[in-house]
Design a protein around this motif. Structure first.
Motif, short mmCIF file in Angstrom:
data_model
loop_
_atom_site.label_atom_id
_atom_site.label_comp_id
_atom_site.label_asym_id
_atom_site.label_seq_id
_atom_site.Cartn_x
_atom_site.Cartn_y
_atom_site.Cartn_z
N ASN A 1 0.85 -1.18 0.00
CA ASN A 1 0.00 0.00 0.00
C ASN A 1 0.89 1.24 0.00
N ALA B 1 -0.25 4.31 -0.62
CA ALA B 1 -1.07 5.49 -0.38
C ALA B 1 -0.85 6.04 1.02
N GLU B 2 -1.47 7.18 1.28
CA GLU B 2 -1.32 7.84 2.58
C GLU B 2 -2.40 7.43 3.57
N SER C 1 -5.47 0.54 3.88
CA SER C 1 -6.28 -0.21 2.94
C SER C 1 -6.80 -1.48 3.62
N ALA D 1 -0.98 2.51 5.90
CA ALA D 1 -0.50 3.43 4.88
C ALA D 1 1.01 3.30 4.71
N ALA E 1 -7.76 2.29 -0.15
CA ALA E 1 -6.62 2.62 -1.01
C ALA E 1 -6.30 1.39 -1.87
#
Length: 460
Positions: A173, A175-176, A179, A199, A226
Motif C-alpha cells: 500500500n 497510499a497515505e 487499505s 499506509a 486505497a
C-alpha cells in the motif's frame, strides 16, 4: 330524352368519375405515406472529447524476496531472503525513488515507489523491473517482476498449497491512508480473509493461511480505502532440493479474450504433463473456453481445444504434446475468465519455473524494462486482422529494431537485460519479455505505460 336531361346525366357521370379518381388518389397517397419514412425530430447531445491533465506516473515495486520457515521455533515466520536488483528508466530520465517500510521484515531493504513527475502538461513514460537469483538450501532459481500500478480489484491466478510448495501473497500500500483488503479464494473449497495494510507499508502472508488444501487456487484481491499492489511469490522443493521460484503479478480482471505470450515449452525426460499447465477460472458463470496455441513465426495453430468450466471452480489443462519452442496461447471464452500458465524447464535441483499471465493489448507508444538476468527476448503477438509493425529502441541510446508481425502471427526480438526500451506499434499487439537460461525463467507482460491519459467523452 330531352337535351337538358341528357346534359344533367352526363354532368353527374363526370362528377362521379372525378370523385372516384380523387378517392383512389387519396388511398394511394395514404398507402405510400404509411410505407414512406416519416420526418424525425432528433436532438444530438453535445459532445466534447477531453484529454485530462495527467498526474505523476507512479509505479510500486515488490522489494525483498521472503523465506518461510527458516526459524525452527516459529515455522510460520517470514524473513528476508535477499534484495533484488532494480532496472528503471523513463522518457525524461530515471524516475525518482522513495521507500516504504516493511514492518514484518526488520532486516529487509526498502520497497521502492518510483515517480515520474509531470512536466508542463505531460507526464513522462516510466518503466521498472526487479530481479534476483538465489541458490540457498530452501530457495533456488531466478525470479523477476515488473513494478506495477496498485489496483482496487485484481486476481492472483497461480500458486499451490501442495506438498513442497511455499507460496506467499505480498500486499503493498503506497497510499497515505490504510487499505482494507479482502482475499477471496476460489478452489476446491471457498474461503476468505480480511487484512489491514497500513499506509505506506507492505505486508505478506503464506498462501496456506487462506487456501489450505487447495492445490490449484485462484485468489481475488479486493481493496477499499486505497489500492494495493498484489504479488504472489512461489517456490518449489522436490526431494528435499529447491526446484525453482517465481514472482507473479496480479491481473486486473476477468475478460472474454486473453492472450498469453512469452510461453516456452521445454524438452522433458520425464512426465511432460507438468511442463506447461494452463489454469482457468470463470467467476460466477458456466463457460466454454476455446484455447488456441500458435508457435512463434507461424500463423496456423499448433494445437486447439475446448475447455468447459463450472462457475467459481478453477480448472487446469496440460499442454503436453507440444514440440519444444516458443508459443502464444489465445483464450476465447463465452463468459469472462481469468487465466495463467505455469511453465518449467526440468525437475529437481537446477530447475526453474515461471507463471505466464495475460499480456494486455498495447497500441502506440509504451516503455518497458528488461530486468537484469539471463538473455531476454521480447515476444510479440498480433491477434488482430491486420499486419502490424513494431519498433523498439533503447532509452539510453542505441540502434532501433523493427519487426513486421502478420495478422494472427507471433514474432520475437532479442533485448538486452538491464535495459529500458521505448516501443511503438502501428497497430494493437500483445507483448511480453521472456528471460531464459538453464535453471532461470521469468516472463513479464508489457503493460500500457503509466502516465498515458486517454481522451474521454464529455456531454455538457
Amino acid at each position: 330524352m330531352s337535351g337538358s336531361r341528357a346534359f344533367k346525366v352526363a354532368a353527374t357521370g363526370a362528377r362521379l368519375a372525378t370523385g372516384v379518381a380523387v378517392i383512389a388518389a387519396c388511398v394511394v397517397g395514404i398507402v405510400a405515406a404509411v410505407h414512406a419514412p416519416w420526418p424525425v425530430i432528433r436532438h444530438d447531445a453535445a459532445r466534447v472529447d477531453v484529454t485530462p491533465l495527467p498526474g505523476d506516473s507512479v509505479l510500486v515495486c515488490n522489494g525483498d524476496l521472503r523465506a518461510l520457515g527458516r526459524d525452527a521455533m516459529d515455522p510460520l515466520a517470514l524473513s528476508s531472503a535477499g534484495s533484488p536488483t532494480l532496472t528503471a528508466g523513463g522518457t525524461s530520465g530515471d524516475p525518482s525513488s522513495a521507500g516504504l517500510t516493511v514492518q514484518d521484515l526488520p532486516d529487509a531493504g526498502e520497497v521502492r515507489v518510483l515517480t515520474g513527475a509531470v512536466e508542463g502538461r505531460s507526464a513522462p513514460l516510466i518503466a521498472a523491473a526487479e530481479s534476483i537469483t538465489l541458490a540457498t538450501d530452501d530457495l533456488s532459481g531466478f525470479a523477476a517482476a515488473a513494478c506495477g500500478v496498485p489496483r482496487l480489484n485484481s486476481w492472483l491466478v497461480g500458486g499451490s498449497t501442495a506438498t513442497g510448495t511455499e507460496d506467499i501473497v505480498t500486499l503493498t500500500n503506497a497510499a497515505e491512508v490504510p487499505s482494507t483488503v479482502t482475499l477471496s479464494v476460489y478452489g476446491e473449497t471457498r474461503s476468505a480473509r480480511t487484512v489491514i495494510v497500513p499506509a505506506r507499508t507492505q505486508t505478506a502472508l503464506p498462501l496456506t493461511s487462506i487456501a489450505a488444501g487447495d492445490t490449484a487456487p485462484v485468489v481475488r484481491v479486493d481493496a477499499t480505502g486505497a489500492p494495493v499492489r498484489a504479488v504472489l511469490q512461489s517456490s518449489l522443493t522436490q526431494v528435499l532440493d529447491p526446484a525453482g521460484m517465481d514472482l507473479q503479478d496480479a491481473v486486473p480482471g476477468a475478460q472474454q479474450k486473453l492472450v498469453l505470450t512469452g510461453v516456452e515449452v521445454f524438452a522433458s525426460d520425464g512426465d511432460d504433463d507438468e511442463m506447461a499447465v494452463l489454469r482457468l477460472l470463470s467467476p460466477g458463470a458456466d463457460a466454454r473456453v476455446q484455447v488456441r496455441v500458435v508457435a512463434e513465426g507461424a500463423g496456423s495453430a499448433a494445437d486447439e481445444f475446448t475447455v468447459p468450466l463450472e462457475p467459481d471452480l478453477p480448472a487446469q489443462v496440460s499442454l503436453s504434446g507440444l514440440e519444444p519452442g516458443r508459443y502464444t496461447v489465445e483464450v476465447d471464452s463465452e463468459a469472462p475468465v481469468v487465466a495463467a500458465l505455469r511453465q518449467q524447464d526440468g525437475f529437481g535441483r537446477d530447475a526453474d519455473f515461471a507463471w505466464v499471465t495475460p499480456a494486455p493489448e498495447v497500441d502506440g507508444e509504451v516503455v518497458f524494462a528488461v530486468p537484469s538476468g539471463p538473455p531476454g527476448r521480447l515476444q510479440l503477438a498480433n491477434s488482430s486482422d491486420e499486419d502490424a509493425t513494431v519498433t523498439i529502441e533503447p532509452l539510453d541510446g542505441g540502434a532501433s529494431q523493427e519487426v513486421l508481425i502478420a495478422a494472427g502471427a507471433t514474432a520475437g526480438i532479442d533485448v538486452e537485460p538491464g535495459a529500458t526500451y521505448r516501443m511503438q506499434s502501428t497497430g494493437p499487439v500483445h507483448a511480453a519479455v521472456a528471460l531464459t537460461a538453464s535453471g532461470a525463467l521469468a516472463v513479464l507482460p508489457v503493460q500500457p505505460s503509466a502516465g498515458v491519459e486517454k481522451a474521454i467523452a464529455v456531454y455538457p
